[in-house]
Write an enzyme that holds these catalytic residues in place. Structure first.
Site, PDB file in Angstrom:
ATOM      1  N   PRO A  88       0.829  -1.218   0.000  1.00 15.54           N
ATOM      2  CA  PRO A  88       0.000   0.000   0.000  1.00 15.54           C
ATOM      3  C   PRO A  88       0.858   1.261   0.000  1.00 15.54           C
ATOM      4  O   PRO A  88       0.420   2.309  -0.461  1.00 15.54           O
ATOM      5  CB  PRO A  88      -0.805  -0.110   1.298  1.00 15.54           C
ATOM      6  CG  PRO A  88      -0.739  -1.548   1.690  1.00 15.54           C
ATOM      7  CD  PRO A  88       0.556  -2.075   1.157  1.00 15.54           C
ATOM      8  N   GLU A 115       2.063  -8.190   8.221  1.00 17.83           N
ATOM      9  CA  GLU A 115       2.334  -6.740   8.254  1.00 17.83           C
ATOM     10  C   GLU A 115       3.370  -6.329   7.218  1.00 17.83           C
ATOM     11  O   GLU A 115       3.718  -5.153   7.122  1.00 17.83           O
ATOM     12  CB  GLU A 115       2.786  -6.321   9.655  1.00 17.83           C
ATOM     13  CG  GLU A 115       1.779  -6.633  10.756  1.00 17.83           C
ATOM     14  CD  GLU A 115       0.392  -6.051  10.458  1.00 17.83           C
ATOM     15  OE1 GLU A 115       0.314  -4.845  10.177  1.00 17.83           O
ATOM     16  OE2 GLU A 115      -0.594  -6.821  10.506  1.00 17.83           O
ATOM     17  N   ARG A 157      -1.270  -8.507 -21.252  1.00 18.78           N
ATOM     18  CA  ARG A 157      -2.082  -8.149 -22.418  1.00 18.78           C
ATOM     19  C   ARG A 157      -1.362  -7.166 -23.335  1.00 18.78           C
ATOM     20  O   ARG A 157      -1.793  -6.946 -24.464  1.00 18.78           O
ATOM     21  CB  ARG A 157      -3.456  -7.610 -22.000  1.00 18.78           C
ATOM     22  CG  ARG A 157      -3.427  -6.280 -21.325  1.00 18.78           C
ATOM     23  CD  ARG A 157      -4.811  -5.852 -20.868  1.00 18.78           C
ATOM     24  NE  ARG A 157      -5.653  -5.371 -21.960  1.00 18.78           N
ATOM     25  CZ  ARG A 157      -5.596  -4.139 -22.471  1.00 18.78           C
ATOM     26  NH1 ARG A 157      -4.726  -3.266 -21.999  1.00 18.78           N
ATOM     27  NH2 ARG A 157      -6.406  -3.787 -23.458  1.00 18.78           N
ATOM     28  N   ASP A 172      -8.183   1.555 -25.754  1.00 18.16           N
ATOM     29  CA  ASP A 172      -8.906   1.570 -24.495  1.00 18.16           C
ATOM     30  C   ASP A 172      -8.496   2.716 -23.591  1.00 18.16           C
ATOM     31  O   ASP A 172      -7.461   3.335 -23.778  1.00 18.16           O
ATOM     32  CB  ASP A 172      -8.820   0.216 -23.776  1.00 18.16           C
ATOM     33  CG  ASP A 172      -7.398  -0.240 -23.556  1.00 18.16           C
ATOM     34  OD1 ASP A 172      -7.210  -1.407 -23.227  1.00 18.16           O
ATOM     35  OD2 ASP A 172      -6.476   0.567 -23.726  1.00 18.16           O
TER      36      ASP A 172
HETATM   37  C1  JF5 Z   1       0.247  -6.128   1.136  1.00 14.86           C
HETATM   38  C2  JF5 Z   1       1.739  -6.101   3.407  1.00 14.86           C
HETATM   39  C3  JF5 Z   1       1.622  -6.161   1.036  1.00 14.86           C
HETATM   40  O1  JF5 Z   1      -2.289  -4.154   0.291  1.00 14.86           O
HETATM   41  C4  JF5 Z   1      -1.586  -4.142  -0.690  1.00 14.86           C
HETATM   42  C5  JF5 Z   1      -1.773  -3.159  -1.761  1.00 14.86           C
HETATM   43  C6  JF5 Z   1      -2.663  -2.109  -1.757  1.00 14.86           C
HETATM   44  N1  JF5 Z   1      -2.511  -1.460  -2.911  1.00 14.86           N
HETATM   45  N2  JF5 Z   1      -1.597  -2.040  -3.604  1.00 14.86           N
HETATM   46  C7  JF5 Z   1      -1.113  -3.088  -2.974  1.00 14.86           C
HETATM   47  O2  JF5 Z   1      -0.559  -5.023  -0.867  1.00 14.86           O
HETATM   48  C8  JF5 Z   1      -0.577  -6.179  -0.092  1.00 14.86           C
HETATM   49  C9  JF5 Z   1      -0.376  -6.060   2.354  1.00 14.86           C
HETATM   50  C10 JF5 Z   1       0.363  -6.040   3.492  1.00 14.86           C
HETATM   51  C11 JF5 Z   1       2.374  -6.154   2.170  1.00 14.86           C
END
Ligand code: JF5
Length: 294
Positions: A88, A115, A157, A172
């Site tokens: 994230p 985490e 793609r 697109d």
């Molecule tokens: C993830 C620890 C990775 O949550 C995400 C994510 C959100 N937007 N893009 C990716 O990745 C997963 C969660 C917790 C590491």
């Protein structure tokens, strides 16, 4: 293109065997290998996580299995892969990122859970390969797997030969071979290599001559001409290709103004004609030069 995916849930990637990506794999256009991170664990319980230093909730993925998994993924002959780690906190993955990745010979996707992965894993990987920490959007997932499915589909793609119809790639929303991410080599897909103003969007040309760069697609229709009392817009049956193009551009402008107003502000004013300005005015966008990004 070769793609390796490292995860504690290999079964999550079964959908990649279906649809266009599965067919591309059968043809040899892309080669996707999914690896179980636990194969590089060191105990009978196949442990890959531990408690966080400094305290706090949840668990953190241990560095040792990740280090060995990445060693194995990079040991093969050929060019060093680009490592892609969904998080994230990463830079936004966009169509331009996908276009850059589609030109890479090798990609390794590392799916974090809990985490996250011990931060030293990415730090150490950066000493021997390109590493991108990327986000597919502003929300939190339980792990990187769903994000990797999204990215692999967006990238594959665009690989020549994977999608039967090259024109639909060019046409697109957000797509198009005029995309700087396609035109630029090697590091074009790096999030930090994104262009200044356009961000995710297509640049000045969409590469297919439709002139709809930076706009969302409007509605599409097929037969029957009347369905449940609803007619297809008659202009689409008129055979007047100029009128059809103008109608589609009006629809794209209106939809973009309604759904993604920030994209209107990023348009190059030089790409807008008087009719465009009239359509945008009616959608609530007074198109004065001082309102524009350029
Ligand atoms: C993830 C620890 C990775 O949550 C995400 C994510 C959100 N937007 N893009 C990716 O990745 C997963 C969660 C917790 C590491």
């Amino acid at each position: 293109m070769r793609i390796d995916i490292i995860t504690i849930f290999p079964g999550y990637f079964a959908p990649l065997g279906m649809s266009l990506i599965g067919k591309a794999a059968l043809r040899g256009d892309v080669q996707i290998t999914v690896h179980d991170l636990r194969d590089w664990s060191h105990d009978a319980h196949r442990t890959v996580d531990d408690t966080p230093y400094g305290g706090g909730p949840g668990m953190v993925m241990k560095p040792e299995p990740w280090g060995e998994a990445l060693d194995a993924a990079t040991a093969a002959d050929g060019p060093a892969p680009r490592l892609v780690v969904p998080a994230p906190s990463g830079a936004l993955f966009t169509q331009q990122t996908a276009a850059g990745y589609a030109r890479e010979p090798r990609l390794v996707f590392a799916c974090g859970r809990y985490e996250g992965i011990d931060a030293r894993v990415v730090d150490e990987a950066r000493t021997r390969m390109a590493v991108d920490e990327v986000s597919i959007g502003d929300y939190v997932l339980a792990g990187g797997e769903a994000a990797v499915l999204v990215m692999v589909e967006a990238v594959c793609r665009l690989v020549p030969g994977v999608l039967g119809n090259a024109a639909s790639v060019a046409d697109d929303s957000f797509g198009g071979s005029g995309d700087p991410g396609v035109a630029a080599p090697a590091d074009a897909g790096r999030p930090e290599a994104a262009p200044p103003a356009g961000g995710a969007r297509r640049a000045a040309t969409d590469g297919c001559g439709s002139g709809m760069a930076g706009l969302l697609e409007g509605p599409v229709y097929t037969k029957p001409r009347v369905w449940r009392g609803r007619e297809v817009p008659p202009v689409l049956l008129s055979g007047d290709h100029g009128a059809i193009a103008r109608w589609r551009r009006d629809a794209a402008l209106s939809r973009t103004a309604a759904m993604r107003p920030e994209l209107i502000h990023r348009l190059d004013p030089a790409s807008l004609n008087d009719r465009d300005r009239e359509v945008l005015s009616r959608a609530g966008f007074p198109m004065h030069p001082e309102d524009m990004a350029h």
